[in-house]
Design a protein around this motif. Structure first.
Motif, short mmCIF file in Angstrom:
data_model
loop_
_atom_site.label_atom_id
_atom_site.label_comp_id
_atom_site.label_asym_id
_atom_site.label_seq_id
_atom_site.Cartn_x
_atom_site.Cartn_y
_atom_site.Cartn_z
N ALA A 106 0.85 -1.21 0.00
CA ALA A 106 0.00 0.00 0.00
C ALA A 106 0.88 1.25 0.00
CB ALA A 106 -0.92 -0.01 1.22
N LEU A 107 2.00 1.21 0.73
CA LEU A 107 2.90 2.36 0.74
C LEU A 107 3.54 2.57 -0.64
CD1 LEU A 107 4.46 1.68 4.23
CD2 LEU A 107 3.18 3.74 3.61
N VAL A 108 3.83 1.46 -1.33
CA VAL A 108 4.37 1.57 -2.69
C VAL A 108 3.32 2.20 -3.61
CG1 VAL A 108 5.12 0.23 -4.69
CG2 VAL A 108 6.02 -0.32 -2.43
N GLU A 109 2.06 1.77 -3.45
CA GLU A 109 1.00 2.37 -4.27
C GLU A 109 0.89 3.87 -4.02
OE1 GLU A 109 -2.71 0.25 -3.79
OE2 GLU A 109 -1.75 -1.61 -4.47
N ASP A 110 0.94 4.26 -2.75
CA ASP A 110 0.91 5.69 -2.41
C ASP A 110 2.06 6.42 -3.09
OD1 ASP A 110 -1.25 5.41 -0.81
OD2 ASP A 110 -0.16 5.59 1.11
N ALA A 111 3.25 5.82 -2.97
CA ALA A 111 4.44 6.46 -3.54
C ALA A 111 4.31 6.56 -5.06
CB ALA A 111 5.69 5.68 -3.15
N ALA A 112 3.71 5.54 -5.67
CA ALA A 112 3.53 5.58 -7.13
C ALA A 112 2.54 6.68 -7.51
CB ALA A 112 3.05 4.22 -7.63
N ARG A 113 1.45 6.78 -6.72
CA ARG A 113 0.47 7.84 -6.99
C ARG A 113 1.11 9.23 -6.91
NH1 ARG A 113 -3.42 4.63 -4.80
NH2 ARG A 113 -2.82 5.19 -2.67
N ASN A 114 2.09 9.37 -6.01
CA ASN A 114 2.75 10.66 -5.83
C ASN A 114 3.97 10.84 -6.74
OD1 ASN A 114 0.94 11.50 -3.84
ND2 ASN A 114 2.06 10.40 -2.25
N GLY A 115 4.19 9.87 -7.64
CA GLY A 115 5.28 10.00 -8.61
C GLY A 115 6.65 9.74 -8.04
N VAL A 116 6.72 9.14 -6.84
CA VAL A 116 8.02 8.86 -6.22
C VAL A 116 8.67 7.65 -6.87
CG1 VAL A 116 9.18 8.30 -4.03
CG2 VAL A 116 7.15 9.78 -4.03
N VAL A 117 7.85 6.63 -7.17
CA VAL A 117 8.32 5.41 -7.85
C VAL A 117 7.34 5.11 -8.97
CG1 VAL A 117 9.46 4.44 -5.80
CG2 VAL A 117 7.05 3.91 -6.24
N SER A 118 7.72 4.13 -9.82
CA SER A 118 6.84 3.83 -10.96
C SER A 118 5.64 2.99 -10.58
CB SER A 118 7.63 3.10 -12.05
OG SER A 118 7.89 1.77 -11.62
N GLY A 119 5.81 2.14 -9.57
CA GLY A 119 4.75 1.21 -9.18
C GLY A 119 4.78 -0.09 -9.96
N ARG A 120 5.70 -0.22 -10.92
CA ARG A 120 5.65 -1.44 -11.74
C ARG A 120 6.08 -2.67 -10.96
NH1 ARG A 120 10.74 -1.95 -15.73
NH2 ARG A 120 12.23 -0.90 -14.41
N PHE A 121 6.99 -2.51 -10.00
CA PHE A 121 7.41 -3.69 -9.24
C PHE A 121 6.34 -4.09 -8.21
CE2 PHE A 121 11.40 -2.08 -10.97
CZ PHE A 121 11.85 -3.23 -11.59
N GLY A 122 5.57 -3.11 -7.74
CA GLY A 122 4.43 -3.45 -6.89
C GLY A 122 3.44 -4.30 -7.67
N ALA A 123 3.19 -3.90 -8.92
CA ALA A 123 2.27 -4.67 -9.77
C ALA A 123 2.84 -6.06 -10.06
CB ALA A 123 2.01 -3.91 -11.07
N ILE A 124 4.15 -6.12 -10.27
CA ILE A 124 4.77 -7.42 -10.55
C ILE A 124 4.67 -8.34 -9.32
CG2 ILE A 124 7.03 -8.53 -10.91
CD1 ILE A 124 7.67 -6.15 -12.83
N GLY A 125 4.96 -7.81 -8.15
CA GLY A 125 4.86 -8.62 -6.93
C GLY A 125 3.46 -9.16 -6.73
N THR A 126 2.47 -8.31 -6.97
CA THR A 126 1.08 -8.74 -6.83
C THR A 126 0.75 -9.82 -7.87
OG1 THR A 126 0.54 -6.54 -6.05
CG2 THR A 126 -1.31 -7.89 -6.78
N ALA A 127 1.26 -9.65 -9.08
CA ALA A 127 1.01 -10.64 -10.14
C ALA A 127 1.67 -11.98 -9.79
CB ALA A 127 1.53 -10.13 -11.48
N VAL A 128 2.87 -11.94 -9.20
CA VAL A 128 3.55 -13.18 -8.80
C VAL A 128 2.70 -13.91 -7.76
CG1 VAL A 128 5.57 -14.16 -7.62
CG2 VAL A 128 5.88 -12.34 -9.31
N GLN A 129 2.21 -13.15 -6.77
CA GLN A 129 1.42 -13.79 -5.72
C GLN A 129 0.16 -14.42 -6.31
OE1 GLN A 129 1.26 -12.38 -1.62
NE2 GLN A 129 -0.91 -11.99 -1.97
N SER A 130 -0.53 -13.71 -7.20
CA SER A 130 -1.76 -14.25 -7.80
C SER A 130 -1.46 -15.52 -8.58
CB SER A 130 -2.41 -13.24 -8.76
OG SER A 130 -2.69 -12.07 -8.08
N TYR A 131 -0.39 -15.48 -9.37
CA TYR A 131 -0.09 -16.65 -10.20
C TYR A 131 0.28 -17.85 -9.32
CZ TYR A 131 1.98 -19.80 -13.58
OH TYR A 131 2.27 -20.92 -14.33
N LEU A 132 1.11 -17.61 -8.29
CA LEU A 132 1.51 -18.72 -7.42
C LEU A 132 0.29 -19.34 -6.74
CD1 LEU A 132 4.76 -17.52 -5.60
CD2 LEU A 132 4.52 -19.30 -7.35
#
Ligand code: COA
Length: 268
Positions: free
Chosen positions: A165-191
């Motif tokens: 959630a903190l990564v999502e906040d940071a992505a919304r504020n332009g601090v990070v891209s958020g792509r690795f947050g999305a990747i981590g979530t995708a890994v969890q879903s696939y596993l």
């Protein structure tokens, strides 16, 4: 004298009598003006992060400090103290437990996230890139995907959703891209879809999302985890020193291991 001075070459620190500079900045200017996460970033990356980047790094460092005496690293520290080691010895013993399976998996996590990111950057949809790279990982390396699974926290490790959630906040504020947050979530879903049960993102996988978002190289993910867990290790080692136990093994002496050899002794 260059054969001597070039023996160790560094861009990290320069010194002369009465002068100490880290990354070109006088230590007296750093003291009192940068936080410890900023200092870690400066030392490992050569520049100062923004306040928001340092804050996100700090969140990952706070999250990983401790996981109790059942965590092998913490147990090692406490046992070491009861064998007479001081804090330095306990810390060194415990940090050596932080490898691929416990506390050090963030390094491979970041590598895997990068593999998925590269695959997705070539135009493969994220879900497909994720399943493809995980299948390759499980075929070629290990059935265990680094940064996922937990022997204790099921179905969720409470630290992971908070960090994401903190990564999502940071992505919304332009601090990070958020792509690795999305990747981590995708890994969890696939596993989870593959295993048909919860395979929760653990602290290594969640902090690896942050380290990857912030641009840390994979080996540094492990180094940063060690820095964070060292805080918990010192706290537990110190508490054990104050308690004063002596020569404590992994279980109370009345509990024995399973003997699988010849002539077992009858248990009373
Ligand atoms: C942490 C770990 C050792 C726990 O392992 P564990 O106690 O065997 O986990 P579970 O008993 O919950 O496993 C349940 C099932 O999920 C699977 N599973 C667990 N972790 C998995 C992972 N990381 N990737 C894929 N599948 C996993 C197990 O294979 C098992 O399936 P099976 O019964 O068909 O063999 C393991 O998840 C692991 O090695 N993870 C990767 C390393 C890591 O991230 N370490 C940091 C830990 S904080």
């Amino acid at each position: 004298m260059s054969d001597v001075s070039d023996w160790w070459r560094t861009s990290i620190i320069d010194m002369a009598p009465g002068r100490i500079q880290m990354r070109g900045r006088p230590i007296e200017d750093l003291i009192g003006s940068v936080t410890l996460p900023q200092m870690i970033w400066l030392m490992t990356r050569g520049e100062l992060p923004s306040d928001a980047e340092a804050k996100l790094l700090e969140c990952a460092l706070v999250a990983a400090v401790d996981h109790g005496p059942q965590a092998p690293s913490i147990a090692a520290a406490r046992m070491a103290v009861t064998c007479g080691l001081n804090l330095n010895g306990a810390l060194a013993s415990a940090v050596n437990f932080l490898d691929d399976v416990h506390g050090g998996a963030g390094e491979q996590s970041v590598e895997l996230y990068h593999e998925i990111a590269h695959c997705a950057a070539e135009g493969v949809p994220l879900e497909d890139a994720t399943s493809r790279r995980i299948d390759v990982w499980q075929t070629e390396k290990s059935k265990y995907i680094p940064g996922f699974g937990h022997r204790f926290h099921k179905p969720r490790d409470p630290r992971a959703p908070r960090l994401l959630a903190l990564v999502e906040d940071a992505a919304r504020n332009g601090v990070v891209s958020g792509r690795f947050g999305a990747i981590g979530t995708a890994v969890q879903s696939y596993l989870e879809s593959k295993a048909g049960r919860a395979v929760p993102m653990n602290i290594d996988g969640a902090t690896a999302v942050i380290f990857a978002e912030l641009g840390f190289a994979p080996p540094l993910a492990r180094g940063l985890f060690c820095l964070s867990r060292s805080i918990g290790i010192v706290a537990h080692a110190w508490e054990q020193m104050e308690q004063g136990g002596r020569n404590k093994g992994p279980t109370p002496p009345d509990y024995r291991w399973t003997y699988e050899g010849e002539n077992p002794i009858e248990q009373a």
